[in-house]
Design an enzyme around this catalytic site. Structure first.
Site, PDB file in Angstrom:
ATOM      1  N   LYS A   1       2.123   1.801  -3.443  1.00  0.00           N
ATOM      2  CA  LYS A   1       0.778   2.440  -4.446  1.00  0.00           C
ATOM      3  C   LYS A   1       0.787   4.081  -3.995  1.00  0.00           C
ATOM      4  O   LYS A   1       0.683   4.590  -5.062  1.00  0.00           O
ATOM      5  CB  LYS A   1      -0.238   1.458  -4.476  1.00  0.00           C
ATOM      6  CG  LYS A   1      -0.345   0.184  -4.860  1.00  0.00           C
ATOM      7  CD  LYS A   1      -1.582  -1.034  -4.816  1.00  0.00           C
ATOM      8  CE  LYS A   1      -0.742  -1.789  -4.603  1.00  0.00           C
ATOM      9  NZ  LYS A   1      -2.236  -3.397  -4.412  1.00  0.00           N
TER      10      LYS A   1
ATOM     11  N   ILE B   1       0.708  -1.266   0.117  1.00  0.00           N
ATOM     12  CA  ILE B   1      -0.050  -0.016  -0.178  1.00  0.00           C
ATOM     13  C   ILE B   1       0.856   1.539   0.115  1.00  0.00           C
ATOM     14  O   ILE B   1       0.440   2.076  -0.719  1.00  0.00           O
ATOM     15  CB  ILE B   1      -1.102   0.268   1.120  1.00  0.00           C
ATOM     16  CG1 ILE B   1      -2.190  -1.360   0.847  1.00  0.00           C
ATOM     17  CG2 ILE B   1      -1.560   1.402   1.412  1.00  0.00           C
ATOM     18  CD1 ILE B   1      -2.867  -1.263   2.348  1.00  0.00           C
TER      19      ILE B   1
ATOM     20  N   GLY C   1      12.276  -5.983  -8.350  1.00  0.00           N
ATOM     21  CA  GLY C   1      12.691  -4.720 -10.194  1.00  0.00           C
ATOM     22  C   GLY C   1      12.142  -4.886 -11.392  1.00  0.00           C
ATOM     23  O   GLY C   1      12.195  -4.033 -11.535  1.00  0.00           O
TER      24      GLY C   1
ATOM     25  N   VAL D   1      -9.539  -2.745  -3.422  1.00  0.00           N
ATOM     26  CA  VAL D   1      -9.382  -3.231  -2.393  1.00  0.00           C
ATOM     27  C   VAL D   1      -8.215  -4.338  -2.406  1.00  0.00           C
ATOM     28  O   VAL D   1      -8.039  -4.954  -2.472  1.00  0.00           O
ATOM     29  CB  VAL D   1     -10.951  -4.306  -1.911  1.00  0.00           C
ATOM     30  CG1 VAL D   1     -10.958  -5.138  -0.751  1.00  0.00           C
ATOM     31  CG2 VAL D   1     -12.142  -2.871  -2.558  1.00  0.00           C
ATOM     32  N   GLN D   2      -7.184  -3.975  -1.109  1.00  0.00           N
ATOM     33  CA  GLN D   2      -5.878  -5.030  -0.615  1.00  0.00           C
ATOM     34  C   GLN D   2      -7.043  -6.547  -0.460  1.00  0.00           C
ATOM     35  O   GLN D   2      -6.411  -7.176   0.510  1.00  0.00           O
ATOM     36  CB  GLN D   2      -5.036  -3.796   0.116  1.00  0.00           C
ATOM     37  CG  GLN D   2      -4.018  -4.347   0.255  1.00  0.00           C
ATOM     38  CD  GLN D   2      -2.850  -4.283  -1.079  1.00  0.00           C
ATOM     39  OE1 GLN D   2      -3.112  -3.255  -1.644  1.00  0.00           O
ATOM     40  NE2 GLN D   2      -2.402  -5.332  -0.935  1.00  0.00           N
TER      41      GLN D   2
ATOM     42  N   ASP E   1      -8.491  -2.491 -10.240  1.00  0.00           N
ATOM     43  CA  ASP E   1      -7.514  -3.598 -10.190  1.00  0.00           C
ATOM     44  C   ASP E   1      -7.568  -4.817 -11.269  1.00  0.00           C
ATOM     45  O   ASP E   1      -7.068  -5.518 -11.550  1.00  0.00           O
ATOM     46  CB  ASP E   1      -7.709  -4.114  -8.683  1.00  0.00           C
ATOM     47  CG  ASP E   1      -6.119  -4.823  -8.220  1.00  0.00           C
ATOM     48  OD1 ASP E   1      -5.490  -3.870  -8.731  1.00  0.00           O
ATOM     49  OD2 ASP E   1      -6.245  -5.416  -7.118  1.00  0.00           O
TER      50      ASP E   1
ATOM     51  N   VAL F   1       8.596  -6.716 -12.787  1.00  0.00           N
ATOM     52  CA  VAL F   1       7.171  -7.064 -12.605  1.00  0.00           C
ATOM     53  C   VAL F   1       6.648  -6.639 -11.999  1.00  0.00           C
ATOM     54  O   VAL F   1       5.656  -5.834 -12.140  1.00  0.00           O
ATOM     55  CB  VAL F   1       6.689  -8.472 -12.856  1.00  0.00           C
ATOM     56  CG1 VAL F   1       5.531  -8.167 -13.130  1.00  0.00           C
ATOM     57  CG2 VAL F   1       7.198  -9.054 -14.476  1.00  0.00           C
ATOM     58  N   GLY F   2       6.980  -6.105 -11.264  1.00  0.00           N
ATOM     59  CA  GLY F   2       6.670  -6.077  -9.810  1.00  0.00           C
ATOM     60  C   GLY F   2       5.989  -4.167 -10.055  1.00  0.00           C
ATOM     61  O   GLY F   2       5.624  -3.494  -9.807  1.00  0.00           O
TER      62      GLY F   2
ATOM     63  N   GLY G   1       1.641 -21.522 -14.719  1.00  0.00           N
ATOM     64  CA  GLY G   1       0.531 -20.814 -13.892  1.00  0.00           C
ATOM     65  C   GLY G   1      -0.228 -20.623 -14.222  1.00  0.00           C
ATOM     66  O   GLY G   1      -0.763 -19.481 -15.071  1.00  0.00           O
TER      67      GLY G   1
END
Lengths: 299, 299
Positions: free
Chosen positions: A61, A58, A276, A104-105, A128, A278-279, A175
């Site tokens: 963000k 959070i 460092g 909503v986290q 999201d 995709v995140g 996945g």
């Protein structure tokens, strides 16, 4: 730029791609505001409970919002809150014409049904991109949701940054989760790649990976994909974020991806670093979605 | 049972599977009515215009409804009707608690937006299973829509009838359309198959087909898939319905599938005939969906 990006010519310059998305979003906001000063893209983030990992995400963000010129509001509930109370807040935010983005986290405490909460957010405010209507539109040809889920959208941006067109390429996604694998396979199909979606029940995973011109791995198992499986020249997107014990680190752990980076980067044409890679792109794409939603509201 | 089914041991006994679904639906209705005489599953079908192919399909659906004990109502509009008028009828039917199933016969005239119409039907009354919410739930793990799209659902029933479990199998779906290819690939993934979704931009189609333990073809090109591409023992589901000129037939044409049946049936473990294979299953699954929707409404 991190060490991997600096040292390795195969390493995808995710830092630069990420920076350029964030700069574009910021410039976009400034441009709209020049014409329409009342344009105020903003995010209301709902946190239930006090998980420290959630709080870290959070903060990232919030920081990205502030940098981009997006107002940020956090609504915190204790983890004893009822599902009904969360739904009531979402309903009020859905009605609020000054709020374009609601997030909503996740994860939520067990007594709250995540699907119910996700489906309660209005699809055009669902920054999201996880609402069933938005996911459904990813499947349907000729339909594109206003909001695409952030991580898959970031992955597509990274692939595009290599200059390689997915059309006609063999893509393998490992996945099939709701947040990454499944929606990424849909976006790759929309981009005309031939996609094979692999998962825990896949029997001949290595054979599939060896064929992949584009490989996306999102399974959460450190170094699961060995370098010698990678097709020479492939674009490798590693979505894994695994905390592995490491006594040489002050924290006692290091973060590693699902792909054995050292070996794979010898073979791949392009590969994302972890951490460092995709995140940060996920956060950048959230900013992009908030602006899309705010523009939609303005129309 | 048609000729292919009688003559060829590899031919999937689609007639029997189809019969057993329809018998099950009919028995199910009788059973619920024995306890709750007011249980009246019914379908309201909306037809816009007067296309003869649509009228033929509608007659098949009406016949199947009557046989199963499902009330059938047809609402016909001229092809000059406005989109708004169709939406108003859908809205009234959504509100009508005596109507569990609504189906808008596709295709619609060009001045009416199909996506808008499909999205207007309430998801639990959408017995065709095409609403974005229902499609979205096909993607999401742990979420299953009440209503699955009819043709893909019929395909899964046919595959199950062979006794072969898709789990861990290599499935190849050729064609990524909204009605068949894309949703079938999602159902196969949910059944734990490893799915490759092929389409017009796929460069090495034959290689994919040769690997397929389960092959689903929905492209609308007569005899496009040659028998020598089929993996020995594969389950082959041919969704094609192509009208090919044939001067030996009174009608002047014959109906053929996307797969070269004569050659493929020498290699496949199981193969569906065309006509008489997947088509009737689609109608059977529509009956099943109407009953599911009617039960949901009763709850």
């Amino acid at each position: 730029m991190n060490r991997a990006e600096l040292c390795n010519p195969q390493c995808l310059a995710t830092f630069c791609v990420n920076r350029s998305v964030r700069d574009r979003v910021k410039a976009d906001i400034t441009e709209v505001q020049a014409v329409n000063p009342s344009f105020k893209p903003n995010l209301t983030l709902i946190q239930v409970g006090d998980r420290s990992d959630s709080s870290s995400y959070i903060r990232l963000k919030e920081k990205a919002c502030i940098e981009a010129g997006i107002e940020f509001a956090l609504k915190k509930f204790p983890d004893t809150v009822s599902q009904q109370e969360v739904l009531e807040l979402i309903s009020a935010l859905n009605e609020d014409t000054s709020v374009p983005g609601i997030l909503v986290q996740l994860p939520l405490p067990e007594h709250i049904n995540e699907s119910t909460i996700i489906a309660a957010v209005h699809p055009t405010k669902d920054v999201d991109g996880l609402h069933p209507v938005n996911v459904g539109k990813l499947v349907m040809r000729g339909e594109a949701p206003l909001i695409q889920p952030c991580t898959p959208k970031g992955i597509m941006e990274l692939i595009r940054s290599t200059g390689i067109d997915p059309s006609g390429k063999q893509a393998v996604v490992v996945g099939r989760g709701d947040l990454v694998g499944a929606p990424t396979s849909l976006l790759l199909t929309s981009a005309n790649a031939t996609v094979t979606l692999c998962h825990t029940k896949t029997t001949n995973l290595v054979d599939h990976i060896k064929r992949a011109d584009i490989l996306v791995v999102a399974i959460g198992q450190p170094n699961f994909i060995q370098g010698d499986c990678i097709k020479p020249g492939a674009v490798v997107i590693d979505v894994g974020m695994n905390y592995v014990p490491d006594s040489t680190k002050k924290s006692g752990y290091k973060i590693t991806g699902d792909v054995d980076y050292a070996a794979a980067s010898q073979v791949a044409g392009h590969i994302t670093p972890v951490p460092g890679g995709v995140g940060p792109m996920t956060v950048a794409m959230l900013m992009d979605n908030i602006v899309l939603s705010a523009k939609e509201m303005m129309d």
